[in-house]
Design a protein around this motif. Structure first.
Motif: not given
Length: 364
Positions: A98, A131-132, A135, A138, A174, A177-178, A181, A183
């Motif tokens: 990253t 991530w936006a 995502a 991925t 993080n 958040h993933i 979202s 995922f």
């Protein structure tokens, strides 16, 4: 009667393991690639830079490593040539990938070529803004977090108390958040490098991943004394009996006793047989840390190298239809060899040859 029962139980476990490997490691697709004499996946080091300096890092990544990142045009060339070679999946590694400035462009190029992106990351820099961008591109995340205990985290990652606590908090934020979202947690593989420090708090770390975050599976990797780990005390490494206990803990928490049939292997057999590795120096090799054989890519085509050196890179030189026949010691005759290949890099770095039995395995 006991023998027949043991054989029956073993067969049931093998079938459960087969189902697990289909779900998480593309077993059927990898078997097909092996039969067609091609590779299924590639692992690529985009950078050797990392915001941490873990004392066991196999390639000595760090905050000021002095090694240039792979140029974007070279990476895009790799992607195109991977597609030509039949590669279906690329895992992007570092250092910490990253930190690679053009990561969204890399993911977009791979996705446009029909290749699944797998991200290996420590998670601390996988911010909502990054991530936006990636995502939708991925496929899976290999989320590397050895511990959720702040004091252990600080010691493992070579940071100050303040840095470590902030970094760990950011990493956990993080991850949340993933998951928030949308995922799928089944697409996040939580992995831990096993050191004596991490082992002391492993139970709560795995409970955090499997019970509290409901991630699909975990992966454990014994520390290998290569890279920065060569300068650490030998007392930080675990012996094979201790490793067996930890792998048993993981199998119990996942309710998957069949995972013990893989021993301490980093990945299942067909993963190792159908994966090639490109490091930040543009070297092509069979596996991370297994620099024999090793080929310089330079201006040569990746697809040509994969084809011309297929046997050496895929372990086919050990024998077909089953390369396990070419291994020595217990790995040559182990009844778990249907899916377990031992860890070839461990044998190479500890013993000096990739064909020996995995020295960390409790079956040896």
């Amino acid at each position: 009667m006991t023998s027949l029962l043991a054989d029956s139980e073993h067969a049931v476990l093998l079938e459960k393991l087969r189902a697990y490997l289909r779900q998480y490691y593309d077993l059927d697709e990898r078997v097909r690639a092996w039969e067609e004499r091609r590779f299924y996946s590639l692992e690529v080091e985009l950078t050797n830079r990392c915001n941490r300096e873990c004392f066991y890092c196999y390639n000595s990544s760090g905050r000021s490593c002095g090694i240039p990142d792979l140029p974007l045009d070279f990476v895009q060339r790799l992607i195109a040539e991977s597609r030509a070679a039949g590669i279906r999946q690329i895992a992007w590694l570092g250092g910490e990938p990253t930190l690679y400035r053009e990561l969204p462009a890399v993911f977009e190029t791979a996705a446009q070529n029909g290749i699944e992106n797998v991200l290996f990351t420590n998670g601390s820099l996988l911010t909502p803004s990054l991530w936006a961008h990636i995502a939708p591109l991925t496929g899976r995340i290999m989320f590397h977090l050895d511990t959720i205990a702040p004091d252990v985290f600080v010691a493992l990652n070579n940071v100050t108390q303040l840095q470590g606590r902030r970094m760990l908090a950011q990493t956990l934020d993080n991850l949340d958040h993933i998951l928030a979202s949308g995922f799928s947690p089944d697409r996040i593989y939580f992995y831990v490098v096993l050191t004596r420090l991490a082992a002391e708090r492993l139970h709560e770390t795995l409970e955090f991943a499997l019970i509290h975050k409901r991630l699909g599976t975990t992966a454990l990797y014994p520390m290998v004394r290569t890279g920065r780990a060569c300068s650490t005390s030998s007392t930080w490494a675990l012996n094979r009996h201790e490793l067996r206990e930890l792998y048993g803990l993981r199998a119990n928490l996942e309710h998957r006793p069949e995972l013990m049939l893989l021993g301490p292997s980093e990945y299942c057999k067909h993963y190792q047989l159908t994966m090639a590795y490109v490091d930040v120096h543009r070297h092509l090799m069979p596996y991370a840390g297994l620099a024999n054989p090793e080929f310089e890519i330079g201006q040569r085509s990746l697809s040509t190298l994969l084809s011309n050196h297929y046997g050496a890179l895929s372990f086919s030189t050990l024998g077909r239809p089953d390369p396990s026949f070419g291994l020595t010691g217990v790995c040559h005759r182990c009844r778990h060899s249907t899916f377990c290949f031992g860890t070839r890099t461990t044998a190479f770095n500890v013993i000096g040859t990739a064909t020996q039995s995995d020295p960390f395995c409790w079956e040896t």
